[in-house]
Scaffold this active site. Sequence first.
Site, PDB file in Angstrom:
ATOM      1  N   GLU A 133      44.938  45.030  43.935  1.00 58.75           N
ATOM      2  CA  GLU A 133      44.394  45.517  45.214  1.00 58.75           C
ATOM      3  C   GLU A 133      43.070  46.250  45.004  1.00 58.75           C
ATOM      4  OE1 GLU A 133      45.481  44.285  47.831  1.00 58.75           O
ATOM      5  OE2 GLU A 133      47.429  43.589  47.152  1.00 58.75           O
ATOM      6  N   HIS A 136      40.386  43.793  44.897  1.00 59.24           N
ATOM      7  CA  HIS A 136      39.941  43.405  46.251  1.00 59.24           C
ATOM      8  C   HIS A 136      38.983  44.448  46.824  1.00 59.24           C
ATOM      9  CE1 HIS A 136      42.276  39.836  46.779  1.00 59.24           C
ATOM     10  NE2 HIS A 136      43.454  40.426  46.865  1.00 59.24           N
ATOM     11  N   CYS A 170      36.543  37.151  36.406  1.00 56.57           N
ATOM     12  CA  CYS A 170      36.799  38.303  37.288  1.00 56.57           C
ATOM     13  C   CYS A 170      36.364  39.606  36.616  1.00 56.57           C
ATOM     14  CB  CYS A 170      38.268  38.356  37.680  1.00 56.57           C
ATOM     15  SG  CYS A 170      38.734  37.006  38.780  1.00 56.57           S
TER      16      CYS A 170
HETATM   17 ZN   LIG Z   1      45.387  39.612  46.861  1.00 65.71          ZN
HETATM   18 ZN   LIG Z   2      40.286  35.761  37.523  1.00 68.72          ZN
END
Ligand SMILES: [Zn+2]
Ligand SMILES: [Zn+2]
Length: 185
Positions: A133, A136, A170
Amino acid sequence: MTGCLMTLVPFFEGRPDYRDFLEERLKEIFGLPVRWHAPLNLPGESYDGSRGQFRAATLLAAACASRSEEGEIVLGITDRDIYEGHLNFVFGLATSLYRCAVISTARLSNSFYDLPPDNTLYLRRIVTEAVHEIGHTLGLDHCPDPHCVMHFSNSLADTDRKGYRFCPVCRERVDAALLRCRKDQ
Ligand SMILES: [Zn+2]
Ligand SMILES: [Zn+2]
């Protein structure tokens, strides 16, 4: 004043057994100071009596409203079961616009599924949902890599498979977002 830091907002009294573990992992993963807000009451209007669950968006808004510094990342934590929209439940909810998120620990312990307790798994799941989260809140979307923490998790099996690490793509995005955050200070 802008703040590149992380505040954890508990919707419960007392000191949970995962507190130190979560705090240390978040510091290690994001390299930001982590502090705990005083406990907040669950907003009365967040409870849906017909479902016996709490609305994630209402808790998210309450956690957001506790922010004291602009830009600060805020993560609400509840031990109650939460849901959102058409979903039966959610592990968490986040908005990148306001950099706030909320997670629920209700479905992260084996006891919820009548399975034997496993504290190591329980701690790992809490960190996984928190990191997901927070990812995000930093603008990351879901990732196709099933072993990346940003992979969408629909079940505990998904959560256990992925763990709390970012894939290289990421990780780069998180680092870029954190760099922007630090430059803003
Ligand atoms: Zn998510
Ligand atoms: Zn990733």
